[in-house]
Motif scaffolding. Sequence first.
Motif, mmCIF file in Angstrom:
data_model
loop_
_atom_site.group_PDB
_atom_site.id
_atom_site.type_symbol
_atom_site.label_atom_id
_atom_site.label_comp_id
_atom_site.label_asym_id
_atom_site.label_seq_id
_atom_site.Cartn_x
_atom_site.Cartn_y
_atom_site.Cartn_z
ATOM 1 N N MET A 113 0.658 -1.275 -0.024
ATOM 2 C CA MET A 113 -0.012 -0.037 0.122
ATOM 3 C C MET A 113 0.831 1.133 0.047
ATOM 4 N N LEU A 114 0.344 2.284 -0.559
ATOM 5 C CA LEU A 114 0.966 3.583 -0.760
ATOM 6 C C LEU A 114 0.857 4.447 0.528
ATOM 7 N N ASP A 115 2.015 5.285 0.676
ATOM 8 C CA ASP A 115 1.965 6.528 1.816
ATOM 9 C C ASP A 115 1.244 7.358 1.259
ATOM 10 N N VAL B 30 -9.282 12.421 -7.090
ATOM 11 C CA VAL B 30 -8.524 11.364 -6.355
ATOM 12 C C VAL B 30 -9.194 11.099 -5.251
ATOM 13 N N VAL B 31 -9.212 9.693 -4.952
ATOM 14 C CA VAL B 31 -9.930 9.168 -3.707
ATOM 15 C C VAL B 31 -8.748 8.318 -2.987
ATOM 16 N N ILE C 295 -5.406 2.651 -8.296
ATOM 17 C CA ILE C 295 -4.059 2.776 -8.409
ATOM 18 C C ILE C 295 -3.374 1.980 -7.129
ATOM 19 N N THR C 296 -2.262 1.339 -7.338
ATOM 20 C CA THR C 296 -1.877 0.542 -6.251
ATOM 21 C C THR C 296 -0.244 0.748 -6.380
ATOM 22 N N ASP C 297 0.490 1.557 -7.277
ATOM 23 C CA ASP C 297 1.983 1.657 -7.183
ATOM 24 C C ASP C 297 2.326 3.038 -7.788
ATOM 25 N N ALA D 94 -9.636 8.439 -9.961
ATOM 26 C CA ALA D 94 -8.435 7.498 -9.520
ATOM 27 C C ALA D 94 -8.599 7.333 -8.250
ATOM 28 N N VAL D 95 -8.811 5.842 -7.881
ATOM 29 C CA VAL D 95 -8.910 5.476 -6.533
ATOM 30 C C VAL D 95 -7.513 5.010 -6.170
ATOM 31 N N VAL D 96 -6.882 5.819 -5.327
ATOM 32 C CA VAL D 96 -5.342 5.344 -4.782
ATOM 33 C C VAL D 96 -5.561 4.404 -3.467
#
Length: 190
Positions: free
Chosen positions: A1-3, A96-97, A134-136, A157-159
Amino acid sequence: MLDRRDVVARLLRDRGETLVVTGLGSATYDVAAAGDDPRNFYLWGAMGGAALMGLGLAIAQPARPVLVVTGDGEQLMGLGGFATIALQAPANLTIVVLDNGLYGETGGQRSHTSGGTDLAAVARGCGIADASRITDMADVEALAAAIAGPSGGPRVAVVVVDTAEAPRVLPSRDGAVLRGRMQAALGLAA
């Protein structure tokens, strides 16, 4: 998961003329941490309204990119907004979510996204063709580059971000001040 802070900082690093609307809570803190700017409009206590506020701004300022940064809990409160946004189809709007699967502002309860609700699929079902998950960071980089340019319609974009809480960076909560400085940044009379 992203910060989440890294994601938001990257999205705003080369923002150019981008206008930013934030959802309440962590999205606001993340945008403020990336650098307060008169072109940032922070929503306080308007849960579910960020995407629609961004829509209004995108319609009023069609020559400028508009970025909404919000969380999954806030966007879940405004799901119907996706249908209105799809109908209006502003090419300059990106939503962006930041999805951590939690309602962070009310105590960290699991949100519907942790139980299977796919906000990108909901956006597509409402008619927003450019909706992704988005996962990366490579995809975050591509999104950052795309924000300033028009698309065939609105973009969602769901991040997926981790659940870590960063220190709060609190911008102004004064709606009149925020409105006035945005108007000044746009060259509009107050």
